[in-house]
Enzyme design. Structure first.
Site, short mmCIF file in Angstrom:
data_model
loop_
_atom_site.label_atom_id
_atom_site.label_comp_id
_atom_site.label_asym_id
_atom_site.label_seq_id
_atom_site.Cartn_x
_atom_site.Cartn_y
_atom_site.Cartn_z
N CYS A 129 -107.47 -22.53 -73.27
CA CYS A 129 -106.71 -22.74 -72.02
C CYS A 129 -107.31 -22.02 -70.80
O CYS A 129 -107.49 -22.64 -69.74
CB CYS A 129 -105.26 -22.32 -72.23
SG CYS A 129 -105.07 -20.75 -73.08
N HIS A 244 -101.59 -19.48 -66.42
CA HIS A 244 -102.57 -18.40 -66.52
C HIS A 244 -103.27 -18.25 -65.16
O HIS A 244 -103.51 -19.24 -64.46
CB HIS A 244 -103.67 -18.73 -67.54
CG HIS A 244 -103.21 -18.72 -68.96
ND1 HIS A 244 -101.96 -18.31 -69.37
CD2 HIS A 244 -103.88 -19.05 -70.11
CE1 HIS A 244 -101.88 -18.40 -70.70
NE2 HIS A 244 -103.02 -18.86 -71.16
#
Ligand code: A2P
Length: 335
Positions: A129, A244
């Protein structure tokens, strides 16, 4: 238009649930959607945009008649079922890290290396990710001048650890606010995550880097076709629910003009230039969640490396960092 039979392993989890939603949002041509999970979920009925669908335990014979299987479970599950998936003639687009570095398995970010997807031999891997988010942000810089090195720190949301991550953060926050800190038990994370930061994601290697930290280098090299790319990374779990963020210093072969960098990022597929310091505009998880675009801001000249660009990027890791990227790969396959 031809329609496809699609299976999801891990359909009850954080990424699997998002995959169902995104297949519908993007009008993926579905004939049958088969939802698979562990034995714990056998018989559970999920209300989906494709109707109520009963979840079944994943078994060797679960894949007959499927065209594409999206993997949203852990490495051991992916490894266990990959042979049965390919034997059934389906293409396995897997979000685990089990196959990412295998030579005959393409590792694909559709905005960067879509052509690699077509070299598959039954399995295509979806990258890590933070790696996806960082590379979507910096790929345009690499097009201006080859990236030689990348120094990064990640600020990774709790949902990156699955559905249990945010749950643990909220439960611990509640205990702390009620003055019951001594009752905190860390289960999903190594330590208390509420009101804390944990500089460990995955296990450490012999020289002290975590497995998550090495993914940015190893996967970045493969996706960007930069075998000599040097990456030094620190990955930190932060008490954020979703999205994130990454602070990165990108060093290129040639000296780049900052305006050219800004223009290239603004035009890059999947990225959005979000950089207006006078108006306090920069990417944050509260801005970037629940969408597929990687926001890039705080672009400035690095003060250490002459050819260095310093930037900050942020993106929804459950979507672009996992589910959306996998479905974009599946879209390449049905084109
Ligand atoms: P289940 O809900 O039945 O445990 P998350 O990353 O959010 O924790 O989700 C993990 C997903 O992987 C869940 O859908 C989970 O199903 C699934 N899963 C876990 N173990 C297995 C397994 N052995 N076989 C298939 N799916 C699994």
């Amino acid at each position: 238009m031809k329609k496809f039979n699609v299976g999801i392993i891990g359909a009850t989890g954080a990424v699997g649930q998002e995959m169902i939603k995104i297949l519908s949002e993007r009008d993926f041509p579905i004939e049958e959607l088969r939802l698979l999970a562990s034995a714990r979920s056998e018989g559970k009925v999920l209300n989906t945009p494709f109707g109520d669908i009963t979840v079944h335990e994943t078994k060797e014979d679960s894949f007959e008649g499927l065209d594409i299987v999206l993997g949203a479970a852990e490495n051991d599950t992916a490894k266990k079922f990959a042979p049965a998936i390919t034997a059934a003639g389906a293409v396995f687009v897997d979000n685990s890290s089990a196959f990412r570095l295998e030579e005959n398995v393409p590792l694909v970010v559709p905005e960067i290396n879509p052509e690699d997807a077509y070299k598959h031999q039954g399995i295509i891997a979806n990258p890590n990710c933070s790696t996806i988010i960082t590379l979507v942000a910096i790929n345009a810089i690499n097009k201006l001048s080859k990236i030689e090195s990348l120094t990064a720190s990640t600020y990774q949301a709790t949902s990156g650890a699955g559905a249990g991550g945010p749950k643990e953060m909220f439960e611990q926050s509640k205990l702390i606010l009620e003055g019951r800190k001594n009752e905190i038990e860390a289960k999903v994370f190594q330590h208390q995550i509420a009101f804390n930061l944990i500089p460990q994601i995955g296990g450490f290697d012999e020289v002290g880097y975590s497995s998550e930290e090495m993914k940015l280098q190893n996967e970045g090299r493969k996706i960007m076709h930069l075998p000599d790319l040097k990456v030094s990374c620190t990955c930190v779990r932060v008490p954020v629910e979703r999205s994130h963020a990454i602070s990165a210093v990108v060093v290129t072969e040639d000296y780049l003009d900052l305006d050219d960098v800004r223009k290239a990022i603004a035009e890059a597929p999947g990225a959005k230039l979000y950089d207006d310091r006078d108006n306090k505009v920069y990417p944050m998880p509260s801005v970037t969640s629940d969408q597929d675009i990687v926001f890039v801001g705080r672009i400035r000249r690095d003060l250490v490396h002459e050819n260095g660009i310093n930037l900050w990027c942020c993106g929804d890791q459950v979507r672009k960092g996992a589910a959306t990227n996998a479905i974009q790969i599946a879209e390449l396959l049905i084109k």
